[in-house]
Scaffold this motif. Structure first.
Motif, PDB file in Angstrom:
ATOM      1  N   LEU A 286       2.416   1.633  -3.513  1.00  0.00           N
ATOM      2  CA  LEU A 286       1.455   2.044  -4.538  1.00  0.00           C
ATOM      3  C   LEU A 286       1.026   3.496  -4.347  1.00  0.00           C
ATOM      4  O   LEU A 286       0.797   4.222  -5.318  1.00  0.00           O
ATOM      5  CB  LEU A 286       0.244   1.110  -4.522  1.00  0.00           C
ATOM      6  CG  LEU A 286       0.539  -0.306  -5.028  1.00  0.00           C
ATOM      7  CD1 LEU A 286      -0.618  -1.242  -4.725  1.00  0.00           C
ATOM      8  CD2 LEU A 286       0.848  -0.298  -6.522  1.00  0.00           C
ATOM      9  N   ASN A 287       0.928   3.930  -3.104  1.00  0.00           N
ATOM     10  CA  ASN A 287       0.639   5.354  -2.860  1.00  0.00           C
ATOM     11  C   ASN A 287       1.769   6.232  -3.372  1.00  0.00           C
ATOM     12  O   ASN A 287       1.532   7.317  -3.919  1.00  0.00           O
ATOM     13  CB  ASN A 287       0.406   5.595  -1.363  1.00  0.00           C
ATOM     14  CG  ASN A 287      -0.998   5.223  -0.923  1.00  0.00           C
ATOM     15  OD1 ASN A 287      -1.971   5.500  -1.614  1.00  0.00           O
ATOM     16  ND2 ASN A 287      -1.118   4.585   0.235  1.00  0.00           N
ATOM     17  N   ALA A 288       3.010   5.753  -3.202  1.00  0.00           N
ATOM     18  CA  ALA A 288       4.163   6.508  -3.700  1.00  0.00           C
ATOM     19  C   ALA A 288       4.151   6.567  -5.227  1.00  0.00           C
ATOM     20  O   ALA A 288       4.451   7.604  -5.824  1.00  0.00           O
ATOM     21  CB  ALA A 288       5.457   5.877  -3.201  1.00  0.00           C
TER      22      ALA A 288
ATOM     23  N   ASN B 292       1.485   6.349  -7.090  1.00  0.00           N
ATOM     24  CA  ASN B 292       0.336   7.182  -7.455  1.00  0.00           C
ATOM     25  C   ASN B 292       0.661   8.666  -7.343  1.00  0.00           C
ATOM     26  O   ASN B 292       0.181   9.481  -8.153  1.00  0.00           O
ATOM     27  CB  ASN B 292      -0.849   6.840  -6.550  1.00  0.00           C
ATOM     28  CG  ASN B 292      -2.173   7.238  -7.156  1.00  0.00           C
ATOM     29  OD1 ASN B 292      -2.369   7.176  -8.370  1.00  0.00           O
ATOM     30  ND2 ASN B 292      -3.104   7.650  -6.316  1.00  0.00           N
ATOM     31  N   SER B 293       1.497   9.024  -6.373  1.00  0.00           N
ATOM     32  CA  SER B 293       1.844  10.431  -6.158  1.00  0.00           C
ATOM     33  C   SER B 293       3.072  10.866  -6.957  1.00  0.00           C
ATOM     34  O   SER B 293       3.477  12.024  -6.886  1.00  0.00           O
ATOM     35  CB  SER B 293       2.088  10.689  -4.673  1.00  0.00           C
ATOM     36  OG  SER B 293       3.218   9.968  -4.212  1.00  0.00           O
TER      37      SER B 293
ATOM     38  N   ALA C  72       0.822  -1.207   0.000  1.00  0.00           N
ATOM     39  CA  ALA C  72       0.000   0.000   0.000  1.00  0.00           C
ATOM     40  C   ALA C  72       0.858   1.260   0.000  1.00  0.00           C
ATOM     41  O   ALA C  72       0.596   2.212  -0.746  1.00  0.00           O
ATOM     42  CB  ALA C  72      -0.936   0.001   1.211  1.00  0.00           C
ATOM     43  N   ASP C  73       1.916   1.251   0.818  1.00  0.00           N
ATOM     44  CA  ASP C  73       2.820   2.411   0.860  1.00  0.00           C
ATOM     45  C   ASP C  73       3.479   2.624  -0.501  1.00  0.00           C
ATOM     46  O   ASP C  73       3.603   3.756  -0.984  1.00  0.00           O
ATOM     47  CB  ASP C  73       3.896   2.205   1.925  1.00  0.00           C
ATOM     48  CG  ASP C  73       3.346   2.259   3.339  1.00  0.00           C
ATOM     49  OD1 ASP C  73       2.221   2.767   3.518  1.00  0.00           O
ATOM     50  OD2 ASP C  73       4.043   1.800   4.269  1.00  0.00           O
TER      51      ASP C  73
ATOM     52  N   PHE D 159      -6.252   0.036  -6.969  1.00  0.00           N
ATOM     53  CA  PHE D 159      -5.971   1.444  -7.265  1.00  0.00           C
ATOM     54  C   PHE D 159      -6.545   1.832  -8.625  1.00  0.00           C
ATOM     55  O   PHE D 159      -7.116   2.912  -8.781  1.00  0.00           O
ATOM     56  CB  PHE D 159      -4.458   1.700  -7.236  1.00  0.00           C
ATOM     57  CG  PHE D 159      -3.908   2.019  -5.879  1.00  0.00           C
ATOM     58  CD1 PHE D 159      -3.465   3.297  -5.578  1.00  0.00           C
ATOM     59  CD2 PHE D 159      -3.826   1.045  -4.890  1.00  0.00           C
ATOM     60  CE1 PHE D 159      -2.956   3.607  -4.323  1.00  0.00           C
ATOM     61  CE2 PHE D 159      -3.320   1.335  -3.629  1.00  0.00           C
ATOM     62  CZ  PHE D 159      -2.880   2.630  -3.342  1.00  0.00           C
TER      63      PHE D 159
ATOM     64  N   SER E 248      -6.836   5.434 -10.393  1.00  0.00           N
ATOM     65  CA  SER E 248      -5.396   5.688 -10.543  1.00  0.00           C
ATOM     66  C   SER E 248      -4.952   5.387 -11.972  1.00  0.00           C
ATOM     67  O   SER E 248      -5.400   4.415 -12.592  1.00  0.00           O
ATOM     68  CB  SER E 248      -4.589   4.825  -9.569  1.00  0.00           C
ATOM     69  OG  SER E 248      -4.820   5.227  -8.238  1.00  0.00           O
TER      70      SER E 248
END
Length: 346
Positions: free
Chosen positions: A73-75, A77-78, A70-71, A95, A100
Motif C-alpha cells: 500500500l505504501n508503494a 501510495n507513492s 503495508a509495504d 490509508f 490517501s
C-alpha cells in the motif's frame, strides 16, 4: 504514371488504416504495475496473466510482489505500482482515512481467514464471547483483525477492556506467538493457513463466522489515475472477471496458477486454493466495504468524518461486466454476476 502514383497512395492509406484498426501491440498497450502479497487473494490476476486475458483486453500487466500489505500500500501510495490486489480491505481503508487518494474498484477474495489456537486450548473457543478474558494476538490493520474486533463489539464486549490484545506486525508473527504458547489464540490470515495446519495448530473459527462473506482483498488504485485512464482499469476488470469464470469452471487451473506464481508444492497449493471458506470474486462489494468502514470507526480504529463513498468506484466494474455481456448476452455466469453486483453494490 499519375494513375500508378494514386494507386500507391491509396495502398499506403489502406495500410495505415488497418494498422490503426488492429489490436494494440505490446509496444503501445498501456501497462499497469500490479502489486500483490503472497496470500490467497491474487489468483484471479494470476489466471488472467497466465491465460493472456490482459493482452486480449488491450493492456499489459507487470506483477510486483511485496512482503506485506503495508509495504504494498505504501508503494501504491507513492506511485511505484498502479494497482493493489491482495492488500486486504482494512489496510486500504486505513490509508484512505489518512488522506490517501485510493479508490476501491473491485475485489479478489472474501472471507477465509482462520482463528488459531493450540489443540489443548481449542475447546475454549466456541463463540465470539469465549474470547472474554483471553490473550489474543492480532495482525494490526489486517482485515481479519477488524472483522474480529467488530464482532466483539457487536457481542457486547469491549476489545480494549475485555480482551488482552497483543498487536503484531503480520499474520506470520501471530502464528509464531500461538505456536510458542505466548497467547491463547491468534487472529490469522489466509496466507498462514497451510503453515498453521502443517505445524499442528488448530483452527478454532473463521472470519466468516463473525462477518459472513466479508470483503477482504480489494482491487485498489489511485483515484487520479482511474480518472485519467479509466479504460485501462476497465480492461483490467474485464480480464479478472473472465479469470473468475475460468476458475469456477476449472478449479484445477487455479491450483496450478498458485503453484506457479507462489512457488507452492502440489498438496499445499491444492489445500490453499480450494479452501471452502475462501470466496474468490471480482465484485467490489460496496455494501460490505462500507460495513467494514463503520466497524473500524466503532472500535476506534478510525477517527474521521470522511465520506467513504467517494473512494469506492463501482461504475468501472459495472461497465466491464456489461461489456462482457454485450459480447456474450446469453452467458449464464456473467448474468449471475450482474445479479450479485446488484445485491452487493446498489
Amino acid at each position: 504514371m499519375n494513375h500508378l502514383k494514386k494507386l500507391a497512395q491509396a495502398a499506403l492509406a489502406l495500410t495505415f488504416a488497418v494498422t490503426l484498426a488492429s489490436p494494440a501491440t505490446a509496444a503501445n498497450r498501456p501497462t499497469l504495475k500490479v502489486g500483490y502479497a503472497p496470500g490467497g487473494g491474487s489468483v484471479l490476476t494470476f489466471i488472467a496473466k497466465d491465460q493472456k486475458l490482459f493482452e486480449k483486453e488491450g493492456i499489459e500487466v507487470e506483477l510486483v510482489q511485496f512482503a506485506s500489505s503495508a509495504d504494498g500500500l505504501n508503494a501504491l501510495n507513492s506511485g511505484k505500482v498502479d494497482v493493489g490486489i491482495s492488500f486486504g480491505t482494512a489496510g486500504p481503508l486505513t490509508f484512505i482515512s489518512k488522506g490517501s487518494d485510493f479508490t476501491i474498484i473491485g475485489g479478489h477474495l472474501s472471507g477465509g481467514h482462520p482463528v488459531l489456537a493450540l489443540p489443548a486450548k481449542a475447546g475454549q473457543f466456541k463463540s465470539i464471547r469465549d474470547f472474554k478474558g483471553k490473550t489474543v494476538a492480532t495482525p494490526r490493520i489486517y482485515t481479519a483483525d477488524i472483522v474480529w474486533r467488530g464482532a466483539l463489539k457487536r457481542a457486547g464486549l469491549d476489545p480494549n477492556k475485555d480482551v488482552k490484545i497483543i498487536e503484531l506486525k503480520n499474520p506470520s508473527a501471530v502464528l509464531e506467538a500461538v505456536k510458542a504458547g505466548k497467547v491463547d489464540a491468534g487472529i490469522g490470515a489466509s496466507s498462514v493457513l497451510v503453515k498453521a495446519r502443517e505445524s499442528g495448530v488448530a483452527i478454532v473459527g473463521w472470519s466468516n463466522d463473525y462477518f459472513p462473506n466479508h470483503p477482504c482483498c480489494r482491487i485498489v488504485a489511485k483515484g487520479k489515475a482511474v480518472k485519467e485512464n479509466p479504460e485501462a482499469y476497465r480492461a483490467f476488470l474485464r480480464a479478472v472477471l473472465q479469470a473468475e469464470k475460468l476458475k469456477a469452471a476449472n478449479p484445477r487451473l487455479a491450483v496450478e496458477e498458485n503453484k506457479k506464481f507462489l512457488g507452492m508444492d502440489e498438496s499445499m497449493a491444492k489445500e490453499f486454493t480450494l479452501e471452502p471458506h475462501q470466496h474468490v470474486q471480482a465484485d467490489p462489494d460496496k455494501k460490505g466495504v462500507k460495513q467494514m468502514w463503520e466497524d473500524m470507526k466503532s472500535i476506534d480504529y478510525l477517527q474521521t468524518d470522511l465520506d467513504v463513498n467517494r473512494h469506492i468506484n463501482v461504475e468501472l466494474y459495472r461497465d466491464a461486466l456489461n461489456e462482457l455481456l454485450r459480447r456474450n448476452p446469453k452467458d449464464k455466469y456473467f448474468k449471475n454476476a450482474k445479479k450479485i453486483f446488484a445485491r452487493q453494490n446498489l
